[in-house]
Design an enzyme around this catalytic site. Sequence first.
Site, PDB file in Angstrom:
ATOM      1  N   LEU A 205       0.858  -1.196   0.000  1.00 31.01           N
ATOM      2  CA  LEU A 205       0.000   0.000   0.000  1.00 31.01           C
ATOM      3  C   LEU A 205       0.888   1.237   0.000  1.00 31.01           C
ATOM      4  O   LEU A 205       1.699   1.420   0.905  1.00 31.01           O
ATOM      5  CB  LEU A 205      -0.883  -0.019   1.256  1.00 31.01           C
ATOM      6  N   HIS A 206       0.725   2.078  -1.031  1.00 30.39           N
ATOM      7  CA  HIS A 206       1.580   3.265  -1.084  1.00 30.39           C
ATOM      8  C   HIS A 206       0.997   4.442  -1.865  1.00 30.39           C
ATOM      9  O   HIS A 206       1.520   5.548  -1.785  1.00 30.39           O
ATOM     10  CB  HIS A 206       2.926   2.900  -1.723  1.00 30.39           C
ATOM     11  N   ARG A 207      -0.087   4.231  -2.623  1.00 30.55           N
ATOM     12  CA  ARG A 207      -0.567   5.297  -3.503  1.00 30.55           C
ATOM     13  C   ARG A 207      -1.213   6.435  -2.698  1.00 30.55           C
ATOM     14  O   ARG A 207      -1.859   6.196  -1.687  1.00 30.55           O
ATOM     15  CB  ARG A 207      -1.554   4.748  -4.530  1.00 30.55           C
TER      16      ARG A 207
END
Length: 368
Positions: A205-207
């Site tokens: 998860l990074h956006r």
Amino acid sequence: MKITSIVGTRPNFVKIAPLLRSFKTENDIESTLIHTGQHYDKFMSDVFFEDLRIDKPHVHFNVGSGSHLKVIAKIMVTAEEYFMSSPTDLIVVVGDVNSTLAIALAGNKMGIPIAHVEAGLRSRNWDMPEESNRILTDRLSELLLTPTKEDSRNLIDEGIEEEKIHLVGNIMIDSLFDSLERIGDGSEVLDRYSINGAKYGLITLHRPECVDNKENLKAILDAFNAIQQNVKLIWPLHPRTRKTINEFGLNDYLKEFSNLHVVEPVGYHHFLSLMKNSFMVLTDSGGIQEETTAMEIPCLTLRNETERPITVTEGTNQVVGMDTARIIESVNELLSGKRVKGGIPELWDGKTSGRITKILRSWWQSKM
């Protein structure tokens, strides 16, 4: 023929690695690699370069982090200075990060032809920085190398000349298949986390839409909290996500998840070992949607759309958004045995780099 390839982020490394190896087999190609330094962590870069068998970059721009505009501007100015003193016949850019667009703009202004690997992807979500990057890069490129027929159709529908468009397949799958042959069963990695033989889900998860918005991030964490009560979760935590979890005061909440194990970011082979042995993957990554399809592993994409629809129509991907209840429901369906049965798309065969090299040579010969 002098070819200069550009990387700026870790996903770029995965895409460029097989192409660089292909160039090495050609006596008439002089290949140079530039790392813009858009994302640079010495340890992680070294691990990825070793895993992917990439030689050290010939040139490093060292632009560092910053706002989108500052990074793009810095790369463009540095690129102009470099190409003034080191001319090249062709620039190869991959993906859709800021480095991709910056180099495409610089090359176009300097009259240097651009080849875009992974052209034609469209999410149709203009809130994504990558969407404008990929569309502008495609407009500036002379050679558009697409992963799927749908990506080629996107370009044709936008009025791009068909002779510029070449369906080559998915370059990431070249790296994937090559690495899967070399990592074995991944048991050493699984032993490190005491998950050998266990059913577990893998998270990335990074956006910005997922982690920079507190409401969305909390909704996703609420889903993880419910899921980890039924199945173990492993989460290599991205620095950006760690930062926003702390800023939003959610760190103590996350610590309550006793069956969710947060670990440091890992190298490419290490991550593939975790993914290869996982029961499912929860992600907002584009590339992981493709890799899970190629490995026939269920993937739940925590976004409202995807620029890789073939992973849904032909693969193992489901786009489930960021709604807590929908994420939980989708996981429960997988746990109950309702797995998505997908196949591997056309030309995702590990031979894309050879097709690209052949096209680039043919293009160059036509210019002679």
